[in-house]
Design a protein around this motif. Structure first.
Motif, PDB file in Angstrom:
ATOM      1  N   GLY A  47      80.830  92.704  38.326  1.00  0.00           N
ATOM      2  CA  GLY A  47      81.656  91.739  38.890  1.00  0.00           C
ATOM      3  C   GLY A  47      81.680  91.906  40.329  1.00  0.00           C
ATOM      4  O   GLY A  47      81.995  90.913  40.862  1.00  0.00           O
ATOM      5  N   LYS A  48      81.250  93.190  40.777  1.00  0.00           N
ATOM      6  CA  LYS A  48      81.319  93.108  42.311  1.00  0.00           C
ATOM      7  C   LYS A  48      79.895  92.455  42.876  1.00  0.00           C
ATOM      8  O   LYS A  48      78.943  92.827  42.170  1.00  0.00           O
ATOM      9  CB  LYS A  48      81.380  94.913  42.518  1.00  0.00           C
ATOM     10  N   THR A  49      80.193  92.173  43.930  1.00  0.00           N
ATOM     11  CA  THR A  49      78.670  91.431  44.811  1.00  0.00           C
ATOM     12  C   THR A  49      78.224  92.500  45.463  1.00  0.00           C
ATOM     13  O   THR A  49      79.077  93.568  45.976  1.00  0.00           O
ATOM     14  CB  THR A  49      79.245  90.329  45.623  1.00  0.00           C
ATOM     15  N   GLN A  50      76.716  92.501  45.703  1.00  0.00           N
ATOM     16  CA  GLN A  50      76.256  93.444  46.545  1.00  0.00           C
ATOM     17  C   GLN A  50      76.317  93.166  47.859  1.00  0.00           C
ATOM     18  O   GLN A  50      76.562  92.160  48.179  1.00  0.00           O
ATOM     19  CB  GLN A  50      74.642  93.439  46.218  1.00  0.00           C
ATOM     20  N   SER A  51      76.406  94.307  48.802  1.00  0.00           N
ATOM     21  CA  SER A  51      76.293  94.037  50.101  1.00  0.00           C
ATOM     22  C   SER A  51      75.085  93.438  50.639  1.00  0.00           C
ATOM     23  O   SER A  51      73.999  93.588  49.824  1.00  0.00           O
ATOM     24  CB  SER A  51      76.520  95.391  51.033  1.00  0.00           C
ATOM     25  N   ALA A  52      74.740  93.118  51.716  1.00  0.00           N
ATOM     26  CA  ALA A  52      73.677  92.660  52.237  1.00  0.00           C
ATOM     27  C   ALA A  52      72.426  93.507  52.131  1.00  0.00           C
ATOM     28  O   ALA A  52      71.171  93.297  51.629  1.00  0.00           O
ATOM     29  CB  ALA A  52      73.811  91.799  53.594  1.00  0.00           C
ATOM     30  N   PHE A  53      72.706  94.758  52.542  1.00  0.00           N
ATOM     31  CA  PHE A  53      71.777  95.812  52.596  1.00  0.00           C
ATOM     32  C   PHE A  53      71.355  96.088  50.983  1.00  0.00           C
ATOM     33  O   PHE A  53      70.097  96.296  51.074  1.00  0.00           O
ATOM     34  CB  PHE A  53      72.166  97.169  53.311  1.00  0.00           C
ATOM     35  N   ALA A  54      72.273  96.392  50.121  1.00  0.00           N
ATOM     36  CA  ALA A  54      72.122  96.467  48.731  1.00  0.00           C
ATOM     37  C   ALA A  54      70.777  95.440  48.057  1.00  0.00           C
ATOM     38  O   ALA A  54      70.162  95.788  47.634  1.00  0.00           O
ATOM     39  CB  ALA A  54      73.310  96.824  48.087  1.00  0.00           C
ATOM     40  N   ALA A  55      71.308  94.564  48.595  1.00  0.00           N
ATOM     41  CA  ALA A  55      70.641  93.228  47.766  1.00  0.00           C
ATOM     42  C   ALA A  55      69.118  93.229  48.531  1.00  0.00           C
ATOM     43  O   ALA A  55      68.238  93.163  47.733  1.00  0.00           O
ATOM     44  CB  ALA A  55      71.242  91.898  48.191  1.00  0.00           C
TER      45      ALA A  55
END
Length: 185
Positions: A47-55
């Motif tokens: 349910g947690k969204t990824q950070s920009a870096f992780a994406a």
């Protein structure tokens, strides 16, 4: 009586159908399903969204990967760092300094460091300072970066940028990080 006729004469039992407590519209076909209700699917999306870096890292848009060693890890670059265009990679790696999960923490910090160590990094990094410095500031303000070890690493990165970027760089850093003290007086 043959074995086949004995099997067919045994009455078949119907499975017990009951409602699952957490899903009122679904039924359970086994008693064990009722005793062990469904929990979190370990292979499902979190349910947690990824950070920009992780994406960006998970899409493969960062041209390096973590190479696990028995004692020490290192980065393996798909393209030599000297040949990489710093825009937007340096900014993305600077934003990744706020990461708290492995391998993102290592890739962002080591990739940022290795890019700044290549020959000609000054010319490539100076135009990006207005974007890099806010990311560094955000990483300093994040909870993870407040411990002494990480704060020293980010300060050292700012000092390297200042040393190689000249007086214009110092002005940009000071405008974004007012508490920054120059490396050289």
């Amino acid at each position: 009586m043959c074995a086949a006729s004995r099997v067919s004469s045994v009455p078949k039992t119907r499975p017990v159908r009951r409602k699952v407590p957490d899903a009122p519209d679904k039924t359970v076909s086994k008693i064990s399903d009722q005793l062990n209700p469904r929990t979190v699917d370990p292979f499902g999306k979190s349910g947690k969204t990824q950070s920009a870096f992780a994406a960006v890292y998970s899409k493969g848009d960062i041209p390096c990967r973590l190479m696990h060693g028995s004692v020490k890890h290192k980065l393996q670059w798909q393209t030599p760092p000297e040949e990489i265009d710093f825009n937007p990679l340096l900014v993305i790696l600077a934003e990744g300094l706020r990461e708290t999960k492995h391998p993102h923490t290592f890739v962002s910090s080591e990739g940022f460091r290795e890019l700044l160590l290549v020959e000609g990094a000054t010319e490539k990094a100076t135009p990006l300072l207005p974007k890099v410095v806010p990311a560094l500031r955000a990483s300093l303000l994040s909870k993870r970066q407040m411990d002494k070890k990480h704060k020293e690493r980010v300060t050292a990165a700012l000092q390297t940028l200042e040393e190689n970027g000249g007086k214009e760089c110092l002005a940009i850093i000071k405008s974004r990080v007012p508490t920054y003290s120059p490396a050289f007086f």
